[in-house]
Design a protein around this motif. Structure first.
Motif, PDB file in Angstrom:
ATOM      1  N   MET A  44      28.679 -62.234  -5.168  1.00 18.29           N
ATOM      2  CA  MET A  44      27.823 -62.928  -4.212  1.00 18.29           C
ATOM      3  C   MET A  44      28.634 -63.972  -3.443  1.00 18.29           C
ATOM      4  O   MET A  44      29.060 -64.980  -3.998  1.00 18.29           O
ATOM      5  N   THR A  45      28.855 -63.710  -2.156  1.00 20.43           N
ATOM      6  CA  THR A  45      29.558 -64.630  -1.289  1.00 20.43           C
ATOM      7  C   THR A  45      28.570 -65.323  -0.371  1.00 20.43           C
ATOM      8  O   THR A  45      27.393 -64.944  -0.291  1.00 20.43           O
ATOM      9  N   TYR A  46      29.051 -66.322   0.343  1.00 15.73           N
ATOM     10  CA  TYR A  46      28.191 -66.992   1.306  1.00 15.73           C
ATOM     11  C   TYR A  46      27.674 -65.996   2.335  1.00 15.73           C
ATOM     12  O   TYR A  46      26.496 -65.999   2.700  1.00 15.73           O
ATOM     13  N   GLN A  47      28.570 -65.135   2.811  1.00 15.21           N
ATOM     14  CA  GLN A  47      28.188 -64.183   3.849  1.00 15.21           C
ATOM     15  C   GLN A  47      27.072 -63.256   3.361  1.00 15.21           C
ATOM     16  O   GLN A  47      26.102 -62.988   4.085  1.00 15.21           O
ATOM     17  N   THR A  48      27.200 -62.788   2.135  1.00 15.31           N
ATOM     18  CA  THR A  48      26.193 -61.884   1.577  1.00 15.31           C
ATOM     19  C   THR A  48      24.851 -62.576   1.421  1.00 15.31           C
ATOM     20  O   THR A  48      23.814 -62.093   1.880  1.00 15.31           O
ATOM     21  N   LEU A  49      24.865 -63.733   0.788  1.00 12.90           N
ATOM     22  CA  LEU A  49      23.625 -64.458   0.537  1.00 12.90           C
ATOM     23  C   LEU A  49      22.952 -64.891   1.837  1.00 12.90           C
ATOM     24  O   LEU A  49      21.729 -64.794   1.980  1.00 12.90           O
ATOM     25  N   ASN A  50      23.747 -65.353   2.777  1.00 14.64           N
ATOM     26  CA  ASN A  50      23.178 -65.804   4.044  1.00 14.64           C
ATOM     27  C   ASN A  50      22.531 -64.652   4.802  1.00 14.64           C
ATOM     28  O   ASN A  50      21.481 -64.806   5.434  1.00 14.64           O
ATOM     29  N   ARG A  51      23.147 -63.461   4.729  1.00 13.16           N
ATOM     30  CA  ARG A  51      22.572 -62.306   5.428  1.00 13.16           C
ATOM     31  C   ARG A  51      21.227 -61.921   4.812  1.00 13.16           C
ATOM     32  O   ARG A  51      20.276 -61.567   5.511  1.00 13.16           O
ATOM     33  N   TYR A  52      21.135 -61.989   3.503  1.00 10.45           N
ATOM     34  CA  TYR A  52      19.857 -61.684   2.854  1.00 10.45           C
ATOM     35  C   TYR A  52      18.781 -62.680   3.269  1.00 10.45           C
ATOM     36  O   TYR A  52      17.651 -62.323   3.597  1.00 10.45           O
ATOM     37  N   VAL A  53      19.134 -63.985   3.227  1.00 14.32           N
ATOM     38  CA  VAL A  53      18.148 -65.022   3.535  1.00 14.32           C
ATOM     39  C   VAL A  53      17.707 -64.968   4.984  1.00 14.32           C
ATOM     40  O   VAL A  53      16.511 -65.051   5.306  1.00 14.32           O
ATOM     41  N   THR A  54      18.662 -64.828   5.889  1.00 17.01           N
ATOM     42  CA  THR A  54      18.293 -64.738   7.308  1.00 17.01           C
ATOM     43  C   THR A  54      17.547 -63.445   7.604  1.00 17.01           C
ATOM     44  O   THR A  54      16.824 -63.357   8.604  1.00 17.01           O
ATOM     45  N   GLY A  55      17.688 -62.460   6.725  1.00 22.19           N
ATOM     46  CA  GLY A  55      16.960 -61.209   6.892  1.00 22.19           C
ATOM     47  C   GLY A  55      15.559 -61.243   6.312  1.00 22.19           C
ATOM     48  O   GLY A  55      14.847 -60.237   6.333  1.00 22.19           O
ATOM     49  N   GLY A  56      15.151 -62.391   5.722  1.00 22.88           N
ATOM     50  CA  GLY A  56      13.784 -62.533   5.232  1.00 22.88           C
ATOM     51  C   GLY A  56      13.636 -62.638   3.735  1.00 22.88           C
ATOM     52  O   GLY A  56      12.519 -62.792   3.236  1.00 22.88           O
ATOM     53  N   ALA A  57      14.728 -62.565   2.977  1.00 24.32           N
ATOM     54  CA  ALA A  57      14.627 -62.695   1.516  1.00 24.32           C
ATOM     55  C   ALA A  57      14.198 -64.121   1.154  1.00 24.32           C
ATOM     56  O   ALA A  57      14.562 -65.087   1.830  1.00 24.32           O
ATOM     57  N   ASP A  58      13.418 -64.267   0.091  1.00 24.20           N
ATOM     58  CA  ASP A  58      12.998 -65.585  -0.354  1.00 24.20           C
ATOM     59  C   ASP A  58      13.200 -65.710  -1.859  1.00 24.20           C
ATOM     60  O   ASP A  58      13.652 -64.778  -2.522  1.00 24.20           O
ATOM     61  N   ILE A  59      12.865 -66.894  -2.385  1.00 31.08           N
ATOM     62  CA  ILE A  59      13.095 -67.178  -3.807  1.00 31.08           C
ATOM     63  C   ILE A  59      11.761 -67.208  -4.531  1.00 31.08           C
ATOM     64  O   ILE A  59      10.838 -67.913  -4.121  1.00 31.08           O
TER      65      ILE A  59
END
Length: 603
Positions: A524-539
């Motif tokens: 899990m890199t910043y790029q990976t996590l950021n793409r998921y979050v900006t794509g609509g993923a939530d916690i």
């Protein structure tokens, strides 16, 4: 003989380490266990005899060790930390010292029937508190910042003041008369102030110039600091006995307040060295106690302890705080905390030997009475100060919160989830647009470089105990992790990866020594996590039960959720890493990033 000395020193070191570890586990000041260990090894078992072990080097070793400890403490005294509190500190080290001295001397005279000379000498010894016991107690009690700063300044400044006062009383005694005593004492006082202040300021200024101009390689900074402290201390003491404590204190304060100096490495080294010296000193000094003399003090000795704790200290603190910005509850806590430490123990032993040699028989009781007060104040205050601070509502909250480096979408998503679960968060970023957005979303935010001098003055870390670096700037992440390594425990500093696994060589080449622990999963890199979050993923938050264990959770969500945090049934939070050091159980909550597709590393 040599073999016995080596064994004795080794066991003393091991015992000191064991006492420090026990104190850490029980969250109590280590001095309690160090004193008990010294008494056990010395007068009870007759195994450790410091006089035979060190011979004529015993008191020179104690003196140099105390100097190093005082210097390390004074390096933390920055004037910018005490705006509005200067008057309280000044009163504590002047009016407060006089009040404690007078009340203690009268109590000893009337209860233990010491001579007036020895009574006033003991009163002088009891005005000191000291960083060796104050700093560990502050870590455990966690009082409000105002009280903590006042106690730290008082503890460090009263050490040389108490030593100087004791010297003046001693000079008065040996001069043998009122007229000669006052004249001799005035001369000694002026010489201590002049010599101690001059050489301390000179040593601090010159050493600061050497550091600022990079005249020494970095690997010699710690060694040079230790050598300079010892040299300044020795030179001052050679010109005037006991002026060295004032010198090293002034030297440390000068360095702490010089601009443009990086003292973190020196502080780190001195803190480790101080722990070593404190551990040895308390065991060694406690091993010299005469238990029969200690027990013989009886109820009158305990009454003296009670007067110091319940009359002298409260009156000292309340008078010193008059007209200050301290609220009543802060004053009450200040009136309770004043444990005695290593300087009182060391100086009492030195003067007891000198005065016994010139015919003062009751001087032999100085050491056991001093240790009775040390043990009594530390035991009483360490076991009750935290409860009293909590009852008075002047205790800082448990540092469970998070300082988050970065205020981008990923950082805000993580911060919001933590905040919703009751944890304090502060996001930081040099980008104003991110900060403005975070504030609109209800997140406490700091605009600027989190590793700047401005942040040191204005960034409120109350209740913060973790650092998470999730900025796309790998250098800022590493700089922040390095900068706050003395503020937070090493195991509580985390940083997101910035290179996918297939670029492992890049990851190794760009790794920083103090870059923090890797967040979440290895891939899990910043790029990976950021793409998921900006794509609509939530916690999402999931509660584990006896029927739905963590293994069941992983089985059900293996490819659709990434565990980020776990909150146990005591509301303590744990951060997932590639090698988590905890096992979630029933009653725990899992905070995980929920996504619609299997997680893959994304370039």
């Amino acid at each position: 003989m040599n073999e016995h000395a080596v064994v004795a020193l080794s066991i003393t070191l091991l015992a000191g380490m064991g006492c420090q570890w026990i104190a850490w586990r029980l969250r109590l000041p280590a001095i309690l266990f160090l004193l008990l260990c010294g008494i056990l090894l010395g007068p009870m078992m007759n195994w450790l005899d410091p006089n035979r072990l060190f011979g004529s080097l015993l008191f020179p070793f104690i003196s140099l060790a105390v100097a190093v400890i005082l210097f390390e403490g004074s390096l933390t005294l920055k004037f910018k930390d005490i705006p509005g509190l200067e008057k309280v500190i000044r009163n504590l080290i002047t009016l407060g010292v006089f009040v404690t001295w007078l009340i203690t001397a009268l109590a000893v005279r009337w209860l233990l029937f010491f001579s007036w000379e020895i009574s006033f000498l003991f009163g002088a010894l009891m005005v000191v508190t000291g960083p060796t016991v104050i700093v560990p107690m502050l870590r455990t009690v966690r009082p409000r910042e105002n009280v903590a700063h006042i106690l730290r300044w008082e503890g460090i400044l009263t050490d040389p003041i108490g030593a100087t006062l004791a010297i003046l009383v001693y000079e008065f005694i040996v001069s043998g008369g009122t007229a000669g005593g006052f004249q001799s004492g005035a001369v000694v006082f002026l010489k201590i102030i002049a010599i101690g202040g001059f050489f301390g300021a000179l040593g601090g200024y010159l050493f600061g110039i050497v550091l600022r101009r990079n005249m020494l390689p970095r690997y010699l900074h710690n060694f040079a600091a230790l050598a300079t402290v010892c040299a300044v201390f020795a030179l001052s003491n050679t010109l005037e006995a006991e002026s060295g404590l004032l010198s090293v204190t002034v030297m440390g304060i000068c360095l702490a307040n010089m601009k443009g100096l990086e003292l973190e490495d020196i502080l780190d080294f001195k803190e480790s060295l101080s722990i070593l010296l404190i551990s040895m000193l308390f065991i060694i000094l406690a091993a010299r106690i005469n238990l029969n003399a200690f027990i013989a003090l009886g109820w009158p000795g305990l009454a003296v302890l009670g007067i110091i704790q319940f009359l002298a200290r409260p009156l000292n603190a309340q008078l010193s705080a008059l007209g200050s910005k301290l609220i009543p509850t802060e004053r009450h806590l200040l009136a309770w905390i004043a444990p005695r430490g290593i300087v009182a123990a060391a100086i009492s032993a030195l003067f007891a030997i000198k005065l016994e040699g010139i015919g003062y028989q009751d001087a032999s009781q100085l050491v056991p009475l001093t240790f009775m007060v040390i043990i009594g104040t530390v035991l009483l205050q360490s076991t009750t100060a935290g409860l009293i601070a909590k009852w008075l509502k002047v205790r800082e909250p448990e540092p469970r919160g998070f300082l988050i480096i970065g205020a981008n979408t990923l950082a805000q998503t993580i911060a919001k989830a933590l905040q919703d679960n009751g944890f304090r968060v502060v996001v930081t970023d040099p980008n104003w647009d991110y900060i403005a957005e975070a504030k609109m979303n209800g997140l406490p935010a700091y605009w600027g470089n989190p590793a700047s001098e401005h942040a040191e003055r204005h960034l409120d870390l109350t209740g913060i105990g973790h650092l998470i670096a999730v900025s796309p700037n790998i250098e800022l992440n590493a700089l922040s992790a390095h900068y706050y390594r003395l503020e937070f425990e090493k195991k509580r500093i985390y940083a997101v990866g910035n290179h996918p696994p297939k670029n492992g060589n890049a990851e190794k080449k760009s790794a920083f020594k103090y870059g923090g622990r890797h967040l979440f999963r290895e891939d899990m890199t910043y790029q990976t996590l950021n793409r998921y979050v900006t794509g609509g993923a939530d916690i999402h938050t999931t509660l584990l039960t006896d029927e739905f264990s963590y293994e069941d959770y992983l089985q059900q969500h293996r490819n659709t959720r990434l565990p980020l945090f776990a909150i146990d049934d005591n509301e303590n939070i744990h951060v997932f890493t590639p090698d988590p050091q905890f096992s979630p159980a029933s009653g725990w909550k899992i905070l995980a990033l929920s996504i619609d597709a299997p997680i893959k590393a994304v370039d």
